[in-house]
Structures are given as structure tokens and as C-alpha cells.
Scaffold this active site. Structure first.
Site, mmCIF file in Angstrom:
data_model
loop_
_atom_site.group_PDB
_atom_site.id
_atom_site.type_symbol
_atom_site.label_atom_id
_atom_site.label_comp_id
_atom_site.label_asym_id
_atom_site.label_seq_id
_atom_site.Cartn_x
_atom_site.Cartn_y
_atom_site.Cartn_z
ATOM 1 N N LYS A 69 1.044 -1.350 -0.221
ATOM 2 C CA LYS A 69 -0.202 0.295 0.013
ATOM 3 C C LYS A 69 1.012 1.052 0.589
ATOM 4 C CE LYS A 69 -4.092 -1.246 -0.058
ATOM 5 N NZ LYS A 69 -5.470 -1.254 -0.504
ATOM 6 N N SER A 78 1.293 -9.767 -0.854
ATOM 7 C CA SER A 78 1.037 -8.140 -0.069
ATOM 8 C C SER A 78 1.488 -7.520 0.525
ATOM 9 C CB SER A 78 -0.801 -8.178 -0.862
ATOM 10 O OG SER A 78 -1.323 -8.819 0.086
#
Length: 318
Positions: A47, A296
Site C-alpha cells: 500500500k 501483499s
């Protein structure tokens, strides 16, 4: 397309001083499978790429930013805003794990915990924009955020020009859309597959319906994949609909098994990061050539991870 390869190349140049180029490593127990190690990013998740690009492209009049998050985007935005000297507010639902809430506060952001879903947290974002003059940075449905996440696709194409498939955790679609734009432009034969959990997979349900739909959020090992995509989604839904080759849903037990597999290989990741491996280990996806799974994020509660490694197969069992 609301995001192009040129946008992603520009984002790559813009964020390069602020984010890590993460390694691509082979899975020692799965032939033809490589791991993109975004859990080694500076804030522990991919992110940071999108949040940094969004902050660096803010108009000069922006004095404070606000977002809703399932955890990792909030932490990334808090980091990027702090580096830019801009106050940040992060709105979270009560489903966000405590370790992620604490990490966001540690970055200096104001945290507002409200509601039982990300959609309810988004309502607080709308109020802050309307009544407090903050600038909203969406966790996924923002061209600058998608372009930032797409820089992962550039790195994949450079590191594995023979890429056959990439399995991408699928939530609001920012990661999947960004990677798909880059990979499809640079390696047209490559397949991009979105993977999510069986319960509360908003993008998967929306793609099946042909339009954005609401889902009921429930506790999941893949907590980062929770939340809706927004009824007025204008970026990630059309990109995912146009570019994803397939969507796979995996069970909680399959996510837990993937977490144990990755832990044995030395990768401590959160449940959302393990869904690609869950698809492979369960037999739902069979690699037919060089295949990459996106790890991720690694921001999992250590106690929860230990209980999963010890054999628990769900949040409730842990």
C-alpha cells in the site's frame, strides 16, 4: 482506461526515492512459482506505493488528508503524509485488528474507529471532507493510487519477462487493476488472476453481478481483503472487469494452510498475502508456466500467526 502504462511509469519515477523495490524469490517447494515480497515493503505492505504516489500528486491547497482503511492503506497513508508534513486522519471499522490500529497511531495519524464495515468507515470520511475540509485519498478507487500499485507490475515484467500468470489478492481492486494494466501492456500473453476469500469478497461479487454490489463483511484471516468497492466505483471495477482473466475464491482453511506453507519457507505474512498460494495449494489454480504470487503484506498479529502455524484454521479457532 482510467489508468495507463504511462501513468504507472510516471508513478514509478515519482515514488522511487520513497519505496523499496521488493525482491522476487522462488518458492523452494513449488516448481515454477515465485513470490513478490511486498511484505518487505517499508510499512510492511504494498500500500505504500499507491499512498505515496497519491500524496506526491496532491494539489497545493490540500492541508489535511483522510481515508478509510482495513489497516495497511491507513498505515501507508500515515507514513506518506508524515513524510510530506501533512496531517492524516484514518477511519477504520471495528473489524480492523488492534495491531494495525496501533501501527497507524504510531505513524502520527488521527484514528477514528467507527461502524462494523469499511463502508461505514467511509461515511465518516465523507463527513470529514464535507465538514472539516480534508482531502480524501481513497484506499483503491483513485487513479494515483492504482498507478502506484501498478509499479509492482513494472517490476514483475522486468524481473520475469517470461511471466505466464500472476495471482493477485483482490479486494477493492487497486492492486489487481494496477498490476493488470502494467503486465497486460508489457507481457500481453500473461494472465492476471484475482484471488479473494469466500466470504465477503466484494469485487468478486460485483464482477459476477456486472455492477458494484454490497456484501456483508465477516471476520476473516484475510482481513485486509474486506470492505466494499463503492457504489460509485469509477476506476478499479472497470479495470478489473476489462483486464482480469479469472477470479478465484479460497476458504479460511485453505488460507491457513498457505500461511503455514509460507511460514515454513521463512515468510511471515498476513492472510490476504497468502491467498495466491491458497489457490495453488488447494488445486484451484495449477501453474502452467512461470507464476508469481503477490505476498501483499506482513502485518499480521504475531499471536494469531503463531496459532495458525500451530494448526488453527480460522480466526475463530485461533
Amino acid at each position: 482506461m482510467p489508468v495507463t502504462l504511462a501513468d504507472i511509469r510516471a508513478a514509478s519515477a515519482r515514488i522511487a526515492p520513497h519505496v523499496a523495490r521488493t525482491p522476487l524469490v522462488a518458492d523452494p517447494r513449488l516448481p515454477q512459482v515465485w513470490l513478490k515480497c511486498e511484505h518487505r515493503q517499508r510499512t510492511g505492505a504494498f500500500k505504500l506505493r499507491g499512498a505515496t504516489n497519491a500524496v506526491l500528486t496532491l494539489p497545493r491547497r490540500a492541508r489535511a488528508v483522510v481515508t478509510a482503511s482495513t489497516g495497511n492503506h491507513g498505515r501507508a497513508l500515515a507514513h506518506a503524509a508524515q513524510a510530506a508534513g501533512i496531517p492524516a486522519t484514518v477511519c477504520l471499522s471495528h473489524l480492523v485488528p488492534d495491531n494495525k490500529v496501533r501501527a497507524i497511531r504510531a505513524m502520527g495519524a488521527e484514528v477514528r474507529v467507527t461502524g462494523a464495515s469499511q463502508d461505514e468507515a467511509m461515511a465518516e470520511v465523507a463527513r470529514a471532507v464535507a465538514h472539516e475540509g480534508m482531502t480524501r485519498i481513497d484506499p483503491f478507487d483513485d487513479p494515483a493510487v492504482v498507478a502506484g500499485q501498478g509499479t509492482i507490475g513494472l517490476e514483475l515484467a522486468e524481473d520475469r519477462p517470461d511471466l505466464h500468470s500472476v495471482l493477485v489478492p483482490l479486494s477493492g481492486g487497486g492492486l489487481a487493476a494496477g498490476i493488470a494494466v502494467a503486465v497486460k501492456a508489457l507481457i500481453p500473453t500473461a494472465r492476471v488472476i484475482g484471488v479473494s476469500m469466500e466470504n465477503g469478497a466484494a469485487m468478486a461479487a460485483s464482477l459476477a453481478a456486472g455492477h458494484p454490489v454490497e456484501v456483508i463483511e465477516t471476520a476473516s484471516l484475510a482481513d485486509s481483503l474486506g470492505g466494499g468497492i463503492g457504489a460509485d466505483n469509477r476506476v478499479t471495477f472497470p479495470l478489473c472487469r476489462a483486464l482480469l482473466d479469472r477470479v478465484i475464491l479460497v476458504s479460511e482453511a485453505e488460507i491457513a494452510a498457505a500461511l503455514r506453507h509460507l511460514a515454513a519457507a521463512g515468510h511471515v505474512v498476513e492472510g490476504a498475502a497468502a491467498v495466491g498460494h491458497a489457490a495453488i495449494l488447494s488445486g484451484r489454480f495449477r501453474p502452467e508456466g512461470p507464476t508469481v504470487t503477490i505476498l501483499s503484506g506482513g502485518n499480521i498479529d504475531p499471536g494469531l500467526h503463531a496459532r495458525i502455524v500451530a494448526g488453527a484454521n480460522s480466526v475463530e479457532a485461533a
